[in-house]
Design a protein around this motif. Structure first.
Motif, PDB file in Angstrom:
ATOM      1  N   ASP A   1       0.859  -1.189   0.000  1.00 29.70           N
ATOM      2  CA  ASP A   1       0.000   0.000   0.000  1.00 29.70           C
ATOM      3  C   ASP A   1       0.882   1.219   0.000  1.00 29.70           C
ATOM      4  OD1 ASP A   1      -2.553  -1.007  -0.045  1.00 29.70           O
ATOM      5  OD2 ASP A   1      -2.535  -1.427   2.123  1.00 29.70           O
TER       6      ASP A   1
ATOM      7  N   ASN B   1       4.889  -3.610   8.222  1.00 26.05           N
ATOM      8  CA  ASN B   1       6.091  -2.933   7.760  1.00 26.05           C
ATOM      9  C   ASN B   1       5.784  -1.581   7.130  1.00 26.05           C
ATOM     10  OD1 ASN B   1       7.791  -5.136   8.450  1.00 26.05           O
ATOM     11  ND2 ASN B   1       6.950  -6.226   6.661  1.00 26.05           N
ATOM     12  N   ILE B   2       6.552  -0.635   7.522  1.00 24.70           N
ATOM     13  CA  ILE B   2       6.380   0.714   6.980  1.00 24.70           C
ATOM     14  C   ILE B   2       7.736   1.261   6.593  1.00 24.70           C
ATOM     15  CG2 ILE B   2       5.691   3.087   7.512  1.00 24.70           C
ATOM     16  CD1 ILE B   2       3.730   1.792   9.540  1.00 24.70           C
TER      17      ILE B   2
ATOM     18  N   SER C   1       3.604   0.504   2.822  1.00 24.82           N
ATOM     19  CA  SER C   1       3.399  -0.409   3.943  1.00 24.82           C
ATOM     20  C   SER C   1       2.850  -1.736   3.451  1.00 24.82           C
ATOM     21  CB  SER C   1       2.427   0.219   4.954  1.00 24.82           C
ATOM     22  OG  SER C   1       1.192   0.477   4.328  1.00 24.82           O
ATOM     23  N   TRP C   2       3.191  -2.793   4.123  1.00 21.99           N
ATOM     24  CA  TRP C   2       2.648  -4.122   3.802  1.00 21.99           C
ATOM     25  C   TRP C   2       2.725  -5.005   5.031  1.00 21.99           C
ATOM     26  CZ3 TRP C   2       7.292  -2.209   2.048  1.00 21.99           C
ATOM     27  CH2 TRP C   2       8.454  -2.922   2.398  1.00 21.99           C
ATOM     28  N   ARG C   3       1.975  -6.087   4.980  1.00 16.59           N
ATOM     29  CA  ARG C   3       1.895  -6.971   6.128  1.00 16.59           C
ATOM     30  C   ARG C   3       3.134  -7.852   6.210  1.00 16.59           C
ATOM     31  NH1 ARG C   3      -3.442 -10.206   5.613  1.00 16.59           N
ATOM     32  NH2 ARG C   3      -2.319 -10.890   3.767  1.00 16.59           N
TER      33      ARG C   3
ATOM     34  N   SER D   1       0.744   5.514   0.531  1.00 16.49           N
ATOM     35  CA  SER D   1      -0.087   6.673   0.848  1.00 16.49           C
ATOM     36  C   SER D   1       0.801   7.901   0.967  1.00 16.49           C
ATOM     37  CB  SER D   1      -0.859   6.438   2.154  1.00 16.49           C
ATOM     38  OG  SER D   1       0.046   5.961   3.138  1.00 16.49           O
TER      39      SER D   1
ATOM     40  N   CYS E   1       3.627  10.971   5.756  1.00  7.66           N
ATOM     41  CA  CYS E   1       4.341  10.043   6.621  1.00  7.66           C
ATOM     42  C   CYS E   1       3.394   9.499   7.670  1.00  7.66           C
ATOM     43  CB  CYS E   1       5.513  10.741   7.321  1.00  7.66           C
ATOM     44  SG  CYS E   1       6.675  11.460   6.186  1.00  7.66           S
TER      45      CYS E   1
ATOM     46  N   THR F   1       4.558   6.939   1.974  1.00  5.75           N
ATOM     47  CA  THR F   1       4.809   5.829   2.878  1.00  5.75           C
ATOM     48  C   THR F   1       4.346   4.539   2.220  1.00  5.75           C
ATOM     49  OG1 THR F   1       4.327   7.300   4.703  1.00  5.75           O
ATOM     50  CG2 THR F   1       4.418   4.947   5.195  1.00  5.75           C
TER      51      THR F   1
ATOM     52  N   ALA G   1       9.500   4.715   4.494  1.00  9.34           N
ATOM     53  CA  ALA G   1       9.252   6.013   3.882  1.00  9.34           C
ATOM     54  C   ALA G   1      10.187   6.199   2.697  1.00  9.34           C
ATOM     55  CB  ALA G   1       9.474   7.118   4.910  1.00  9.34           C
TER      56      ALA G   1
ATOM     57  N   ASP H   1       1.667   6.701   9.915  1.00  7.55           N
ATOM     58  CA  ASP H   1       1.889   5.370  10.451  1.00  7.55           C
ATOM     59  C   ASP H   1       0.541   4.728  10.685  1.00  7.55           C
ATOM     60  OD1 ASP H   1       2.483   3.112  11.750  1.00  7.55           O
ATOM     61  OD2 ASP H   1       3.852   4.015  13.208  1.00  7.55           O
ATOM     62  N   ARG H   2       0.167   3.774   9.821  1.00  5.73           N
ATOM     63  CA  ARG H   2      -1.146   3.153   9.947  1.00  5.73           C
ATOM     64  C   ARG H   2      -1.097   1.893  10.809  1.00  5.73           C
ATOM     65  NH1 ARG H   2      -4.129   3.380   4.200  1.00  5.73           N
ATOM     66  NH2 ARG H   2      -2.270   2.269   3.560  1.00  5.73           N
TER      67      ARG H   2
END
Ligand SMILES: Nc1ncnc2c1ncn2[C@@H]1O[C@H](COP(=O)(O)OP(=O)(O)OP(=O)(O)O)[C@@H](O)[C@H]1O
Ligand SMILES: [Mg+2]
Lengths: 372, 280
Positions: free
Chosen positions: A287, A299-300, A346-348, A289, A292, A344, A302, A294-295
């Protein structure tokens, strides 16, 4: 039940020096559609030719339905082969080509006609039986070759890149056709291809060859979701391969520190003890977005947008991570990103795998395998 | 005159010169033959022109003479037998050389070609002594075997030429479909290399028919072939039956040339190409 085909400790060398197949063990179930996939020169054709009886294994034994086959000449094996250039007999008509294996087996003329007709119907070419191969299109020749290889109901059918010479649309049609014929006749198919898309869509299982060794053999879904090493991860489908350093291990998980700061949680892909990590993550699992944010989903990382390419149904965004590595993301959103914008990704954790060995043992690892 | 008219006039002159040269060269090549053969229709037993009275008497003499009839029969028997043997041997050799990628391949090719290069008198003398040694001189078998050895290489050449275009995958396909090697050869290889086999056979026949030197050494009076008979009659009591025989042989030779040309054209229209070629 005995497997349809079994390669037991098969090695093959053409020049008595280099092994082009190394200690191959492979078991193929009856009625299975198995694809051999791998880069050029990895030994796929050699494996097929040994099964067909055109090449002798240097060591090891091939069993077909429990019988040792290595010493059996090709014409006694009852294995159908579809060649890449089709190898239709140019001086015989389509009907004569298809009748050939039946005549060899001494079928009477009535039975012959009936079976030839049924075979032509099966490949949906009933009207062209009187033509010579040179008067057929590539797709028609392909079908005739398939009909000829199936008409005498062999135990196994081998195909070596049978669609390689066809254009893309015809190739896709033939993929469906071959698959449906396989479903109807139910014999064992062993299929060789370069094309990973073809392998994934057609096969029950796929064996990934590299340098004479099977790297992984599994059904397409497993191969895609759970590649057993970085080579398979990058060979099947698109995959990012991020370099980092392993800082923690346990419970099938690995924690990887990224060179630009931050850490990733990943499944441990192998049992290697090394510190180097190669983290594989598919572009469509990521994903992206703006800003910056943090959802809190695993893993995140930048980075800044490097490039965006519009494909109609999806957009590919290339992100320059902190630390310089590129990350390819495939996203359905139409949200416009500007180059240089901070984003940013991010993925599981379960969508990425950390390997300790690079995809190629002898060349430097490529930073990212996906070009946007 | 414009530039263009000048060049075209020049090229016209060139073409005329080329034409004259071509005609003269043909006369040089064929003149003696074309001058000799019409004399066979002269009623008088004299080698000169003009022909005084047209007649077929030398032809009827030819047919009536038991000596000439025997020579003709000998030639047909020897040439046919040698052609059959040379063709079988040549096809086997060419196929074996095509199949096997063994060391010494090219040496074998050279050995096979030697009889074509060695002066025929050397071959003739050696064969004469060899056959005499085993008591086979002055036999049909010796003559046929000798002609077979002389003719087989050309069959190897013509068959190898078509095999070079033969797709080996067809034999693998035939094997996978259940045909043993012999059946695969008969049903797949042989039909596809047939143009080369036939032209090789025609050349082999011509080589046997052409031979005087070897037959002079190996043939006794009973095996005397047409060319030997012609040679003998030209050197002793000459009559124009020799010219009549020459005319007949000339016609056979021309017929074979025409046949080969037709074969070549048909082959070009329906080439022994891989089916795959049409795809590309
Ligand atoms: N007849 C042969 N003689 C010698 N070496 C061979 C022969 N056939 C294949 N090889 C070698 O064996 C290796 C494996 O070749 P093979 O044809 O099995 O690969 P492949 O996986 O089918 O490749 P491709 O995808 O290009 O068809 C290659 O290094 C090739 O050069
Ligand atoms: Mg191959």
């Amino acid at each position: 039940m005995k497997p349809s085909v079994e390669f037991r400790n098969i090695s093959k060398s053409y020049d008595n020096q280099t092994l082009v197949i190394r200690d191959l063990n492979l078991s193929i179930e009856r009625g299975e559609f198995l694809t051999l996939l791998g880069p050029s020169g990895s030994g796929k054709t050699t494996a097929l030719m040994m099964l067909a009886g055109f090449e002798m294994p240097t060591t090891g034994e091939i069993f077909v339905e429990g019988q040792p086959y290595s010493a059996l000449p090709a014409h006694k094996r009852d294995i159908g082969v579809v060649f890449q250039n089709y190898a239709l007999f140019p001086h015989m008509s389509v009907a004569e080509n298809i009748a050939f294996p039946l005549q060899v087996r001494g079928h009477g003329p009535k039975d012959l006609d009936r079976r030839v007709k049924a075979a032509l119907d099966m490949v949906r070419l009933p009207e062209i039986s009187a033509r010579k191969p040179a008067q057929l299109s590539g797709g028609q020749q392909q079908r005739v070759a398939l009909a000829r290889a199936l008409v005498y109901e062999p135990k196994i059918v081998l195909m070596d890149e049978p669609l390689g010479a066809l254009d893309r649309q015809l190739r896709e049609e033939m993929q469906i056709e071959i698959k449906s014929i396989h479903a109807r006749v139910g014999v064992t198919f062993v299929y060789v291809t370069h094309d990973q898309g073809e392998a994934l869509t057609m096969s029950d299982r796929v064996a990934i060859f590299r340098k004479g060794v099977i790297e992984q053999i599994a059904d397409p879904q497993t191969l895609y979701d759970r590649p057993c090493n970085a080579f398979v991860a990058t060979f099947i489908g698109d995959s990012n391969l991020l370099r980092g350093t392993i800082v923690g291990r346990g419970g099938g998980q690995a924690t990887v520190a990224m060179p630009g700061g931050g850490t990733l949680d990943a499944r441990a892909g192998d049992n290697g003890a090394g510190k180097d990590a190669y983290v594989s993550v598919r572009p469509e699992k990521i994903d992206v977005s703006a800003g910056c944010i943090d959802r809190g989903v695993g893993n995140i990382l930048a980075g800044t947008v490097d490039k965006t390419v519009f494909f109609g149904d999806h957009v590919k965004v290339s992100i320059r991570l902190e630390g310089g590595q590129l990350l390819a993301v495939k996203t359905g959103t139409t949200e416009p990103y500007k180059n240089g914008q901070t984003v940013t990704a991010s993925w599981r954790a379960e969508d990425c795998v950390a390997f300790t060995a690079p995809p190629t043992r002898d060349t430097a690892v490529v930073e990212t395998t996906v070009q946007v | 005159m414009t530039q263009r008219a000048m060049t075209s006039a020049l090229s016209l002159a060139n073409r005329a010169a080329l034409g004259i040269f071509g005609v003269m060269f043909c006369i040089y090549l064929l003149g003696p033959i074309l001058a000799f053969i019409p004399m066979s229709f002269n009623d008088v037993a004299l080698l000169h022109y003009p022909i005084e009275r047209f007649s077929l008497r030398w032809y009827s003499n030819l047919v009536a003479s038991s000596e000439w009839r025997l020579a003709l029969l000998n030639s047909v028997v020897v040439a046919t037998s040698a052609t059959v043997l040379a063709t079988i041997l040549g096809v086997c050799a060419a196929f074996g050389l095509w199949r096997g990628r063994f060391r010494g391949h090219s040496i074998i090719m050279v050995v096979i070609m030697t009889p074509m290069i060695v002066p025929s008198v050397i071959g003739a003398i050696s064969m004469y002594f060899s056959f005499a040694e085993i008591g086979m001189d002055y036999t049909y078998s010796a003559l046929i075997l000798a002609h077979t050895a002389m003719a087989a290489p050309i069959v190897v050449v013509t068959v190898s030429a078509v095999l070079a275009r033969f797709d080996g995958n067809l034999l693998r396909a035939a094997a996978s479909l259940g045909a043993d090697p012999l059946l695969a050869f008969r049903k797949v290889t042989l039909p596809l290399i047939m143009p080369g086999v036939v032209s090789g056979a025609v050349f082999a026949f011509a080589i046997s028919l052409d031979d005087v030197v070897v037959a002079l050494f190996l043939a006794g009076p009973d095996q005397r072939t047409l060319p030997v008979q012609m040679y003998m009659r030209s050197t002793d009591l000459f009559d124009l039956a020799t010219a009549a025989a020459a005319a007949m042989m000339f016609i056979v030779a021309v017929a074979m040339m025409i046949f080969l040309e037709l074969l070549r054209r048909r082959d070009r229209l329906a080439p022994v190409a891989k089916a795959a070629d049409s795809r590309r």
